[in-house]
Write a protein that holds these residues in place. Structure first.
Motif, PDB file in Angstrom:
ATOM      1  N   PHE A 133     -70.835  68.153  13.830  1.00 53.65           N
ATOM      2  CA  PHE A 133     -71.002  67.366  15.055  1.00 53.65           C
ATOM      3  C   PHE A 133     -69.894  66.333  15.230  1.00 53.65           C
ATOM      4  CE2 PHE A 133     -75.214  69.301  14.924  1.00 53.65           C
ATOM      5  CZ  PHE A 133     -75.284  69.736  16.237  1.00 53.65           C
ATOM      6  N   ARG A 134     -69.308  65.863  14.129  1.00 53.37           N
ATOM      7  CA  ARG A 134     -68.089  65.050  14.280  1.00 53.37           C
ATOM      8  C   ARG A 134     -67.018  65.869  14.993  1.00 53.37           C
ATOM      9  NH1 ARG A 134     -67.204  60.407  10.687  1.00 53.37           N
ATOM     10  NH2 ARG A 134     -69.119  60.113   9.523  1.00 53.37           N
ATOM     11  N   ALA A 135     -66.845  67.121  14.539  1.00 47.87           N
ATOM     12  CA  ALA A 135     -65.817  67.989  15.125  1.00 47.87           C
ATOM     13  C   ALA A 135     -66.130  68.284  16.595  1.00 47.87           C
ATOM     14  CB  ALA A 135     -65.714  69.289  14.338  1.00 47.87           C
ATOM     15  N   LEU A 136     -67.409  68.512  16.911  1.00 44.22           N
ATOM     16  CA  LEU A 136     -67.771  68.809  18.299  1.00 44.22           C
ATOM     17  C   LEU A 136     -67.521  67.609  19.201  1.00 44.22           C
ATOM     18  CD1 LEU A 136     -70.914  70.990  17.642  1.00 44.22           C
ATOM     19  CD2 LEU A 136     -68.860  71.701  18.876  1.00 44.22           C
ATOM     20  N   TRP A 137     -67.707  66.429  18.651  1.00 44.76           N
ATOM     21  CA  TRP A 137     -67.411  65.226  19.430  1.00 44.76           C
ATOM     22  C   TRP A 137     -65.906  65.125  19.692  1.00 44.76           C
ATOM     23  CZ3 TRP A 137     -69.167  62.358  22.902  1.00 44.76           C
ATOM     24  CH2 TRP A 137     -68.647  61.084  23.164  1.00 44.76           C
ATOM     25  N   ARG A 138     -65.115  65.425  18.687  1.00 43.46           N
ATOM     26  CA  ARG A 138     -63.657  65.392  18.870  1.00 43.46           C
ATOM     27  C   ARG A 138     -63.200  66.479  19.831  1.00 43.46           C
ATOM     28  NH1 ARG A 138     -63.068  60.354  17.529  1.00 43.46           N
ATOM     29  NH2 ARG A 138     -63.231  59.920  15.288  1.00 43.46           N
ATOM     30  N   LEU A 139     -63.858  67.641  19.755  1.00 44.68           N
ATOM     31  CA  LEU A 139     -63.502  68.734  20.672  1.00 44.68           C
ATOM     32  C   LEU A 139     -63.831  68.333  22.116  1.00 44.68           C
ATOM     33  CD1 LEU A 139     -62.399  71.616  20.816  1.00 44.68           C
ATOM     34  CD2 LEU A 139     -64.715  72.465  20.420  1.00 44.68           C
ATOM     35  N   THR A 140     -64.935  67.596  22.277  1.00 41.97           N
ATOM     36  CA  THR A 140     -65.270  67.074  23.607  1.00 41.97           C
ATOM     37  C   THR A 140     -64.159  66.160  24.105  1.00 41.97           C
ATOM     38  OG1 THR A 140     -67.617  67.159  23.066  1.00 41.97           O
ATOM     39  CG2 THR A 140     -66.980  65.769  24.913  1.00 41.97           C
ATOM     40  N   GLN A 141     -63.731  65.247  23.241  1.00 37.19           N
ATOM     41  CA  GLN A 141     -62.670  64.313  23.632  1.00 37.19           C
ATOM     42  C   GLN A 141     -61.372  65.058  23.938  1.00 37.19           C
ATOM     43  OE1 GLN A 141     -63.006  61.760  20.118  1.00 37.19           O
ATOM     44  NE2 GLN A 141     -63.687  60.086  21.439  1.00 37.19           N
ATOM     45  N   TRP A 142     -61.113  66.108  23.173  1.00 37.25           N
ATOM     46  CA  TRP A 142     -59.917  66.921  23.396  1.00 37.25           C
ATOM     47  C   TRP A 142     -59.996  67.599  24.771  1.00 37.25           C
ATOM     48  CZ3 TRP A 142     -55.469  67.424  20.613  1.00 37.25           C
ATOM     49  CH2 TRP A 142     -54.633  68.507  20.915  1.00 37.25           C
ATOM     50  N   ASN A 143     -61.142  68.218  25.047  1.00 34.09           N
ATOM     51  CA  ASN A 143     -61.308  68.918  26.324  1.00 34.09           C
ATOM     52  C   ASN A 143     -61.250  67.953  27.503  1.00 34.09           C
ATOM     53  OD1 ASN A 143     -61.519  71.371  25.041  1.00 34.09           O
ATOM     54  ND2 ASN A 143     -63.748  71.452  25.093  1.00 34.09           N
ATOM     55  N   VAL A 144     -61.846  66.779  27.322  1.00 31.61           N
ATOM     56  CA  VAL A 144     -61.798  65.773  28.394  1.00 31.61           C
ATOM     57  C   VAL A 144     -60.352  65.332  28.630  1.00 31.61           C
ATOM     58  CG1 VAL A 144     -62.376  63.360  28.910  1.00 31.61           C
ATOM     59  CG2 VAL A 144     -64.167  64.954  28.227  1.00 31.61           C
ATOM     60  N   SER A 145     -59.597  65.172  27.570  1.00 31.02           N
ATOM     61  CA  SER A 145     -58.194  64.786  27.709  1.00 31.02           C
ATOM     62  C   SER A 145     -57.399  65.861  28.430  1.00 31.02           C
ATOM     63  CB  SER A 145     -57.565  64.523  26.331  1.00 31.02           C
ATOM     64  OG  SER A 145     -58.281  63.526  25.648  1.00 31.02           O
ATOM     65  N   GLU A 146     -57.704  67.121  28.117  1.00 28.63           N
ATOM     66  CA  GLU A 146     -57.039  68.233  28.807  1.00 28.63           C
ATOM     67  C   GLU A 146     -57.384  68.202  30.295  1.00 28.63           C
ATOM     68  OE1 GLU A 146     -55.019  71.040  27.612  1.00 28.63           O
ATOM     69  OE2 GLU A 146     -54.712  69.454  26.132  1.00 28.63           O
ATOM     70  N   ALA A 147     -58.679  67.995  30.591  1.00 29.57           N
ATOM     71  CA  ALA A 147     -59.109  67.952  31.994  1.00 29.57           C
ATOM     72  C   ALA A 147     -58.413  66.800  32.713  1.00 29.57           C
ATOM     73  CB  ALA A 147     -60.627  67.801  32.073  1.00 29.57           C
ATOM     74  N   GLU A 148     -58.348  65.676  32.035  1.00 30.99           N
ATOM     75  CA  GLU A 148     -57.711  64.486  32.604  1.00 30.99           C
ATOM     76  C   GLU A 148     -56.253  64.788  32.958  1.00 30.99           C
ATOM     77  OE1 GLU A 148     -59.663  61.234  31.883  1.00 30.99           O
ATOM     78  OE2 GLU A 148     -58.571  60.738  33.699  1.00 30.99           O
ATOM     79  N   ALA A 149     -55.566  65.478  32.050  1.00 33.09           N
ATOM     80  CA  ALA A 149     -54.151  65.784  32.265  1.00 33.09           C
ATOM     81  C   ALA A 149     -53.964  66.852  33.341  1.00 33.09           C
ATOM     82  CB  ALA A 149     -53.512  66.249  30.958  1.00 33.09           C
TER      83      ALA A 149
END
Lengths: 377, 288
Positions: free
Chosen positions: A284-300
């Protein structure tokens, strides 16, 4: 790679936290799961509070990061879920905003934002699940109306909805993706019958909707006739990206609770169980980071969620089931007692690898659209 | 939220990949496999000149002055290329052992009850007395067993995770390449759902591990590092296994590179900080 927040994001978080701390204690007790009118009233009231505080359109106009912060903080604070407002805020509303006329936007969007109207979704059919484009609910043109006959399934909140975003077949002769139309169906129209659908968890979270010669004004059509598949894909893309932020936060909290419970009942001394919970914490730590990664991609990418959504959903839906299987190990024999915590959640978690695209469908999407493997059958 | 590679980080990754393709391409890899135990000192110095070991040393001390995220990207590339040698130990020694930063001194270290490249090293960190050689399963990593494993260094744990991530990404590519080109029953095997789903799981494991490894490089938090390592070990070991399966009979041959990835992933997974150690560390953090 940056995990820090801008001053604006930090300010949004602080303001939201302060507001949540002030208003959450004023909320009435939550209605029981079977009390549908009570749930409707409760969820709409919460949406109205968000509207009055300026948070109503966070799902639409805010940046992916701000939306993520909103979902993270509301979950941490124990705020109500989006509940009955889900389809209005996350499916139908964004579709109408993107594809509707000015009149349609003015007619349907403000009541969604103000917490006045509930929408439900009429997409899936008994014979059109993963293969949604094979849907057969028929709409025949009759003057300035469509006459709709067919049936829909897996419709949440149908009992208390004002509107249904409905996919119908308007041209049976056309290639299957090109004969579909998107309609806003008033749920009080003559010929609409709602039958609750009891799930394996024992509750009626879904319903079947039967449509018998229901007359829907042509003015309720969003997008062009036979262009409903494209219109729908606009909707479905909103479901990915930040869809699971609150749930990952909740799963991490549950994991902490499982550790506490295991320490209290002595199961913590079992290294197999301990290691299992440690492994889930990594997950779940990794899934949280993956969420942040995906959000950053969406943001960009100007707010458009990337391909990471299917990757996330595959991993998350499996992890969620693992979490509640581990909960059963912590509970021991109590895992068979429906009155114990996590037991109903374990049952609910069984839908995660099925709903919104089964894991098998998601793997196909990953293989063909991301990895570029040849189309399979 | 700006949790993605910066332009500089992309350039660094591309630079390392380019260097390794030039200096340690497939021919060099297979040549190294043919002569086990020999460390290419010229390549080691090239790595030193490129700043691989001095990456995190301050510029005032002759280093590159970059941080853990950049080191993780470089080690990911090293893992991807199956670059041999005690890379983590030498990188960690760059500030303390003369010549390590420039790639002139090769430093090995006791890690998880084993020492990699003991005989090729100029300096050994940790107590390697009583080290016994074993016939290493990995033709590209000579190993000695030592009696007492020491505690893990979190940075070593993270850099190992980065190498495993490189393997995870590479075996996904290899599996997809094979599935696209190998034909049976009149079509590419990648058109079969059973094969597609193996490939999809390869990507899911690699990308989930990537998010965990990159985040741990930013936070440098021991629990984040432990989590990253668990995910990366899994993505590398299971990924190499699935890649081997996708390759069918070819996957079982010495000639295909798949076994080299699997064996290296096994070696790295034995280093300190993985498996039970990582899980217990995270469990203890949960219970606090």
């Amino acid at each position: 790679m940056d995990l820090s927040r801008t001053p604006e994001e930090e300010e949004f978080r602080t303001r939201l936290r302060t507001w949540l701390a002030a208003v959450l204690p004023t909320l009435p007790a939550r209605p029981s799961p079977d009390d549908w009118p009570g749930r409707r009233a409760y969820d709409l009231r919460w949406q109205r509070m968000l509207y009055d505080a300026g948070y109503a359109d966070v799902h639409w106009d805010a940046s992916p990061t701000v939306r993520m912060i909103f979902l993270e903080e509301t979950e941490r604070a124990g705020a109500p879920y989006v509940g009955a407002n889900f389809v209005g805020l996350l499916h139908a509303g964004p579709t109408i905003a993107a594809e509707g006329t000015a009149d349609q936007r003015a007619r349907w969007l403000p009541p969604i934002l103000r917490g006045e109207q509930v929408w439900c979704q009429g997409f899936s059919e008994p014979d059109a699940g993963s293969d949604l484009a094979s849907l057969r609910t028929r709409a025949r043109r009759d003057g300035d109306h469509y006459v709709v006959t067919g049936s829909k399934i897996w419709t949440s909140h149908a009992e208390v909805a004002d509107w249904c975003e409905l996919l119908v077949r308007t041209d049976p002769a056309a290639p299957r993706h090109r004969g579909i139309t998107w309609l806003a169906l008033p749920m009080d129209a003559e010929g609409v019958t709602v039958r609750p659908l009891r799930t394996l968890a024992g509750s009626a979270e879904f319903a079947e909707v039967f449509l018998d010669e229901v007359r829907v004004p042509v003015a309720n059509r969003v997008g062009e006739e036979n262009d409903g598949w494209r219109v729908t894909m606009v909707t479905l893309s909103f479901e990915r990206g930040t869809a699971f932020v609150g749930e990952v936060v909740a799963c991490r909290r549950v994991l902490g609770e499982l550790a506490s419970a295991a320490r209290e009942n002595g199961r913590w001394d079992d290294p197999v169980l301990r290691r299992r919970l440690g492994r889930l914490d990594a997950e779940f730590r990794a899934l949280w980071r993956l969420t942040q990664w995906n959000v950053s991609e969406a943001e960009a990418n100007g707010g458009v969620p990337g391909v990471g959504g299917s990757v996330f959903k595959l991993r998350y839906s499996h992890a969620r089931q693992e979490l509640y299987d581990a909960a059963a190990e912590v509970l021991g024999p109590d895992c068979l007692d429906l009155d114990r915590p996590w037991v109903l959640d374990r049952l609910s978690s069984l839908s995660y690898t099925i709903a919104a695209g089964t894991s098998q469908i998601q793997r196909g999407i990953v293989a063909e659209r991301i990895l570029g493997l040849p189309r399979g059958r | 939220m700006r949790f993605r590679l910066t332009d500089d980080q992309r350039a660094l990754r591309a630079g390392v990949r380019d260097l390794l393709e030039r200096r340690f391409g497939r021919e060099a890899l297979r040549a190294a496999v043919a002569v086990p135990g020999r460390l290419d000192r010229a390549l080691w110095r090239t790595l030193g000149e490129a700043g691989f070991f001095a990456l995190r040393l301050p510029e005032a001390d002759g280093g590159v002055g970059l941080g853990l995220p950049e080191a993780v990207l470089a080690f990911e590339e090293a893992g991807r290329a199956l670059l041999p040698g005690p890379l983590v130990a030498t990188h960690l020694a760059a500030g303390g052992v003369p010549g390590a930063a420039r790639g002139e001194t090769v430093v090995a270290a006791v890690d998880g009850g084993l020492v990699e490249w003991l005989e090729a090293a100029d300096v050994v960190h940790g107590d390697a007395s009583g080290a016994v050689p074993l016939r290493s399963v990995d033709p590209l990593t000579p190993l000695h067993r030592v009696p007492a494993p020491g505690p893990p260094d979190p940075v070593a744990v993270l850099l190992t995770a980065a190498e495993q991530l490189g393997t995870a990404g590479r075996v996904c590519e290899l599996a997809v390449q094979h599935a696209r080109t190998r034909e049976q029953f009149g079509r590419p095997v990648g058109a079969f759902q059973a094969v597609q789903h193996l490939c999809a799981d390869l990507l899911v494991r690699a990308e989930t591990a990537r998010a965990a490894v990159y985040a741990a490089a930013v936070t440098a938090d021991p629990a984040d590092i432990a989590a990253a390592r668990l995910l990366a070990d899994e993505a590398a070991v299971r990924g190499a296994r699935d890649c081997l399966q996708v390759h069918g009979g070819m996957g079982f041959t010495w000639e295909a590179d798949v076994h080299l990835h699997l064996k290296r992933a096994w070696v790295r997974a034995r280093r300190a900080g993985g498996s039970a150690e990582g899980e217990e560390l995270l469990a203890a953090a949960l219970a606090r």
